[in-house]
Design an enzyme around this catalytic site. Structure first.
Site, PDB file in Angstrom:
ATOM      1  N   ASP A  67      13.146   0.006  -2.284  1.00  0.00           N
ATOM      2  CA  ASP A  67      13.833   0.510  -0.977  1.00  0.00           C
ATOM      3  C   ASP A  67      12.936  -0.676   0.125  1.00  0.00           C
ATOM      4  OD1 ASP A  67      15.657   2.410   0.093  1.00  0.00           O
ATOM      5  OD2 ASP A  67      13.975   3.428   0.800  1.00  0.00           O
ATOM      6  N   TYR A  69      11.242  -1.244   3.690  1.00  0.00           N
ATOM      7  CA  TYR A  69      10.472  -0.541   4.400  1.00  0.00           C
ATOM      8  C   TYR A  69      11.350   0.072   5.574  1.00  0.00           C
ATOM      9  CZ  TYR A  69       6.558  -3.339   2.239  1.00  0.00           C
ATOM     10  OH  TYR A  69       5.864  -3.694   1.677  1.00  0.00           O
ATOM     11  N   PHE A  80       8.798  -6.257  -0.540  1.00  0.00           N
ATOM     12  CA  PHE A  80       7.244  -6.001  -0.425  1.00  0.00           C
ATOM     13  C   PHE A  80       6.783  -6.734   0.960  1.00  0.00           C
ATOM     14  CE2 PHE A  80       7.453  -5.339  -4.730  1.00  0.00           C
ATOM     15  CZ  PHE A  80       6.931  -4.202  -5.064  1.00  0.00           C
ATOM     16  N   HIS A 189       3.078   0.376 -10.715  1.00  0.00           N
ATOM     17  CA  HIS A 189       3.309  -0.234  -9.521  1.00  0.00           C
ATOM     18  C   HIS A 189       2.017  -0.588  -8.308  1.00  0.00           C
ATOM     19  CE1 HIS A 189       5.195   0.077  -5.346  1.00  0.00           C
ATOM     20  NE2 HIS A 189       6.454  -0.256  -5.750  1.00  0.00           N
TER      21      HIS A 189
END
Length: 227
Positions: A67, A69, A80, A189
């Protein structure tokens, strides 16, 4: 103009089969309504930044995010990554820690991964927009079909790509990757909730470069510029 028509020409051609699918029209209508009622991240001009910065024919590695931020000023279209001047998020801090442990590259003083994208690292979230301050608010609205098509398009190329699947969400994309020429790198993750469960110590950056060099493809220079 459909969402596919907003893509760079090479990606537009690779994803042309998506243009007339019903989900795309529903997604476009949903986004138009969301933007009239709410703040949506990233800004409209950055939604396809990952595809703009990493051309279809130049993908060497594909890192699957989830998703964008959802806090102010963070999302700019790359999984990221955040813009310079924005505090580095915890997952990216852990990515930098593993990069340093793996290749000895000091942690960058900023969170922009544009230099990776320019070298053929496609930083692809599975949803490309989100309502401000509402995590996963655009999940299940159609983005996943389009980003699955991106993964399939990279899988269809004859050139090797390294697919990086961090965490259970990304690993659900494993069935889309069946080209024997490709390599998949998987681990936990990098989130603080899971990084100690298998991300730390996984050495993904050296694994990616090793897989590329095996077939005569230049490795990624993972160094990021100073802040």
């Amino acid at each position: 103009m459909t969402l596919v028509d907003q893509l760079p020409p090479d990606w537009r051609a690779a994803l042309s089969g998506e243009r007339d699918k019903p989900y795309l029209a529903r997604l476009e209508a949903f986004l138009a309504e969301e933007r009239t009622r709410h703040t949506v991240f990233p800004p409209e001009g950055d939604v396809f930044a990952a595809l703009r910065l990493t051309p279809y024919g130049q993908v060497r590695a594909l890192i699957v995010g989830q998703d964008p931020y959802h806090d102010d000023g963070q999302a700019h279209g790359l999984a990221f990554s955040v813009r310079r001047g924005v505090r580095v998020p915890p997952s990216l801090v852990n990515i930098y820690k593993e990069l340093e442990a793996d290749l000895g590259i000091p942690r960058a003083g900023h969170g922009s991964l544009e230099r990776w994208a320019a070298q053929g690292v496609l930083l692809l979230n599975t949803s490309l927009t989100v309502r401000a301050h509402a995590a996963a608010s655009h999940k299940g609205r159609g983005w996943e079909q389009l980003t699955d098509a991106v993964i399939r398009a990279v899988n269809a190329r004859p050139q090797r790509a390294v697919f990086v699947l961090w965490g259970g969400h990304a690993q659900k994309k494993r069935p889309l990757i069946d080209g024997p020429q490709h390599v998949v790198v998987e681990s936990a993750h990098p989130s603080p909730l899971s990084a100690r469960g298998g991300f730390f110590g996984s050495r993904p950056f050296s694994a990616i470069n090793r897989a590329l060099e095996e077939v005569g493809v230049a490795p990624i220079d993972w160094r990021l510029e100073a802040a």
